[in-house]
Design a protein around this motif. Sequence first.
Motif, PDB file in Angstrom:
ATOM      1  N   UNK A   1       2.116 -25.053   2.578  1.00 40.99           N
ATOM      2  CA  UNK A   1       1.276 -23.910   2.954  1.00 40.99           C
ATOM      3  C   UNK A   1       2.005 -22.605   2.632  1.00 40.99           C
ATOM      4  N   UNK A   2       1.272 -21.511   2.431  1.00 41.30           N
ATOM      5  CA  UNK A   2       1.916 -20.230   2.127  1.00 41.30           C
ATOM      6  C   UNK A   2       2.552 -19.630   3.372  1.00 41.30           C
ATOM      7  N   UNK A   3       3.623 -18.902   3.167  1.00 41.07           N
ATOM      8  CA  UNK A   3       4.293 -18.240   4.287  1.00 41.07           C
ATOM      9  C   UNK A   3       3.334 -17.303   5.010  1.00 41.07           C
ATOM     10  N   UNK A   4       2.498 -16.614   4.232  1.00 44.08           N
ATOM     11  CA  UNK A   4       1.453 -15.757   4.776  1.00 44.08           C
ATOM     12  C   UNK A   4       0.154 -16.049   4.037  1.00 44.08           C
ATOM     13  N   UNK A   5      -0.920 -16.255   4.775  1.00 43.99           N
ATOM     14  CA  UNK A   5      -2.197 -16.570   4.145  1.00 43.99           C
ATOM     15  C   UNK A   5      -2.770 -15.346   3.441  1.00 43.99           C
ATOM     16  N   UNK A   6      -3.627 -15.590   2.443  1.00 41.02           N
ATOM     17  CA  UNK A   6      -4.273 -14.501   1.715  1.00 41.02           C
ATOM     18  C   UNK A   6      -5.337 -13.850   2.589  1.00 41.02           C
ATOM     19  N   UNK A   7      -5.938 -12.803   2.067  1.00 43.49           N
ATOM     20  CA  UNK A   7      -6.921 -12.045   2.848  1.00 43.49           C
ATOM     21  C   UNK A   7      -8.294 -12.700   2.868  1.00 43.49           C
ATOM     22  N   UNK A   8      -8.530 -13.676   1.972  1.00 39.77           N
ATOM     23  CA  UNK A   8      -9.876 -14.257   1.919  1.00 39.77           C
ATOM     24  C   UNK A   8      -9.944 -15.721   2.332  1.00 39.77           C
ATOM     25  N   UNK A   9      -8.819 -16.438   2.356  1.00 45.43           N
ATOM     26  CA  UNK A   9      -8.868 -17.831   2.813  1.00 45.43           C
ATOM     27  C   UNK A   9      -7.486 -18.322   3.210  1.00 45.43           C
ATOM     28  N   UNK A  10      -7.484 -19.408   3.985  1.00 46.39           N
ATOM     29  CA  UNK A  10      -6.243 -20.028   4.460  1.00 46.39           C
ATOM     30  C   UNK A  10      -6.208 -21.456   3.925  1.00 46.39           C
ATOM     31  N   UNK A  11      -5.386 -21.684   2.913  1.00 46.60           N
ATOM     32  CA  UNK A  11      -5.395 -22.977   2.224  1.00 46.60           C
ATOM     33  C   UNK A  11      -4.064 -23.685   2.381  1.00 46.60           C
ATOM     34  N   UNK A  12      -4.116 -24.977   2.722  1.00 45.89           N
ATOM     35  CA  UNK A  12      -2.905 -25.793   2.786  1.00 45.89           C
ATOM     36  C   UNK A  12      -3.179 -27.127   2.092  1.00 45.89           C
ATOM     37  N   UNK A  13      -2.115 -27.806   1.718  1.00 48.91           N
ATOM     38  CA  UNK A  13      -2.219 -29.124   1.098  1.00 48.91           C
ATOM     39  C   UNK A  13      -1.589 -30.152   2.026  1.00 48.91           C
ATOM     40  N   UNK A  14      -2.260 -31.293   2.173  1.00 49.08           N
ATOM     41  CA  UNK A  14      -1.782 -32.356   3.061  1.00 49.08           C
ATOM     42  C   UNK A  14      -1.620 -33.662   2.304  1.00 49.08           C
ATOM     43  N   UNK A  15      -0.505 -34.328   2.567  1.00 44.07           N
ATOM     44  CA  UNK A  15      -0.286 -35.706   2.122  1.00 44.07           C
ATOM     45  C   UNK A  15       0.099 -36.489   3.371  1.00 44.07           C
TER      46      UNK A  15
END
Length: 350
Positions: A142-156
């Motif tokens: 996941x990003x250290x800080x989310x962007x202004x338009x969405x919060x995206x993470x990757x899961x395994x």
Amino acid sequence: MTKKEFLDLLERYIQGTASDQDKRIFDEFYNNLQVEEQDHWSVWELTDKERTKIEIYESLNKLLEEEERNEKGNKGKFTIPVFKVVASIVIIIGLGATIYSTFFEPDKINYITKSTQKGQKATIMLSDGSSVRLNARSTIIFPETFSTDRRTITLIGEAFFEVQKDTSRPFVVKTGSLNTTVLGTSFNVKARESHKYIEVTVATGKVQVSVGSGNGEEIIYPNDQPESLSIQHKKNALLAVTLSPGEQALFVKHSGDITERSVSLDKYLAWNSDVIYLDNTPMNEVAEILGNWYDVDIKLENPALHNCLVSGKYKGDKLENILKSLRFMQGIEFKITGERQITLNGKPCK
């Protein structure tokens, strides 16, 4: 010059990467556009971003013209060294590249990776206040800080999410070709790389699950037949289902198909309460669950044991006690064959 050629050349121009010949061609074409009656900007239907690039180009030209005027006005008074004129032009072109990178190049994002090993669980707090509970042998990126338009993470692997509500920034969990999108809710995603399916189970709120197209192959369910099953299958079409509490999306990787069904939350969320919940679970899956839970390698010596179905709930039990219960219920024997290795054997289950 086509619209695409114009925009490609414009982009290289304001970044300072265009050759002198490219610049001459572009300047000539642009100047001709100014005297033509036809409004190319309207015909080409430029976006706001593309129009801003043209404004940057025009600003650069004005700066260059001012430099030339200053140079001519100073002639006869004192001589400006050539290297200074060149340096000023380089600075102006560099300014164009800086403006471009500021407005059009994406910011560099620092990504964080958190993982758990066998026998481990972990809770991770995200920058928006959401929390992620990682099951054993799982990873999130996941990003250290989310962007202004969405919060995206990757899961395994597997994780339980409690997402802070933010209607302006959807929260998206990516697991291969499956996207799980929410605004603020709690849900569980199980996406083991070795499994043929991905499960998304909703505890509270609403969740949208979207996948790519399927190829029409038969849907294979991991355990028993789904409860209250409704199949949604459209060949070569994007699939999306919306889930409410107590509902689950089951995505089959090899076919690209998704099903929606009602399930018992106790069964699929028990691990988050440190409970091992077995409900007609095949023995090969039981071995994997116990192996991840207690950090051991469990092997089935007799392949026929794979079809044994096991039920039971265990909270805080020692592994030895669970293995003894399997011997009592199914006649399955166990022996320790290494430091963290266990072998199961026995007659095929009825």
